[in-house]
Motif scaffolding. Structure first.
Motif, short mmCIF file in Angstrom:
data_model
loop_
_atom_site.label_atom_id
_atom_site.label_comp_id
_atom_site.label_asym_id
_atom_site.label_seq_id
_atom_site.Cartn_x
_atom_site.Cartn_y
_atom_site.Cartn_z
N ARG A 166 0.74 -1.24 0.04
CA ARG A 166 -0.02 -0.07 -0.13
C ARG A 166 0.86 1.26 -0.11
NH1 ARG A 166 -2.50 3.77 3.37
NH2 ARG A 166 -4.34 4.21 2.93
N ASP A 167 1.79 1.54 0.87
CA ASP A 167 2.50 2.61 1.01
C ASP A 167 3.48 2.77 -0.19
OD1 ASP A 167 1.53 3.51 3.68
OD2 ASP A 167 2.63 1.86 4.45
N THR A 168 3.92 1.89 -0.78
CA THR A 168 4.87 1.99 -1.97
C THR A 168 4.07 2.27 -2.96
OG1 THR A 168 6.32 0.38 -1.03
CG2 THR A 168 6.47 0.83 -3.54
N VAL A 169 2.92 1.97 -3.16
CA VAL A 169 1.86 2.20 -4.32
C VAL A 169 1.62 3.65 -4.27
CG1 VAL A 169 -0.29 1.65 -5.52
CG2 VAL A 169 1.19 -0.01 -4.94
N LEU A 170 1.00 4.00 -3.00
CA LEU A 170 0.91 5.42 -2.60
C LEU A 170 1.79 6.37 -3.04
CD1 LEU A 170 -1.51 5.14 0.45
CD2 LEU A 170 -2.28 5.68 -1.77
N LEU A 171 3.06 6.03 -2.65
CA LEU A 171 4.30 6.90 -3.08
C LEU A 171 4.37 7.12 -4.58
CD1 LEU A 171 6.94 8.59 -2.68
CD2 LEU A 171 7.87 6.17 -2.51
#
Length: 144
Positions: free
Chosen positions: A7-12
């Motif tokens: 999730r966090d990598t995709v949001l970045l």
């Protein structure tokens, strides 16, 4: 909901991909400012010089903040509105004919699609790899 994507990598990645277009266009408008004013006048933008200043500030300034994940929710909403407004100002396909009309039609609806990405980002948040998350973790009391 479990996902195969982190999730966090995709949001970045989402922030960076959305911001890249605007930062590049904002820089181009800044470095070719007289041409930007002429373009604004040609598209019928109100107050071309002020419109050029606003477009540079939004695209370059807010685009950089979005890339770093600062004030992500409000900026994403502003970008969604800005992108829809620029569709009507700069891509009024209904005033063109032939291939120009088709090209402007694509650009018009591409702006709407980009706005959808901004609205999704506004709801999802910036993710852990952001200034927003960093500030939130430093201002939150321990144990909360």
């Amino acid at each position: 909901m479990n996902s195969i994507l982190p999730r966090d990598t995709v949001l970045l990645a989402s922030r960076l991909l959305l911001a890249t277009l605007f930062v590049l266009m904002g820089w181009s408008k800044l470095t070719g400012f007289s041409g930007t004013i002429s373009y604004m006048a040609a598209t019928g933008a109100p107050l071309p010089t002020l419109s050029a200043i606003i477009s540079v500030a939004v695209e370059l300034g807010l685009g950089a903040l979005l890339a770093f994940g600062a004030l992500t929710g409000p900026i994403a909403i502003l970008f969604a509105l800005y992108t829809i407004a620029t569709a009507f100002i700069g891509h009024h396909y209904w005033t063109f004919a032939g291939m120009e009309r088709h090209d402007m039609w694509i650009q018009f609806y591409k702006n709407f699609s980009i706005s959808g990405g901004f609205l999704a980002l506004a709801i999802a948040g910036p993710g852990r790899f952001s200034i927003d998350a960093l500030l939130n973790s430093t201002t939150r009391p321990a144990g909360s």
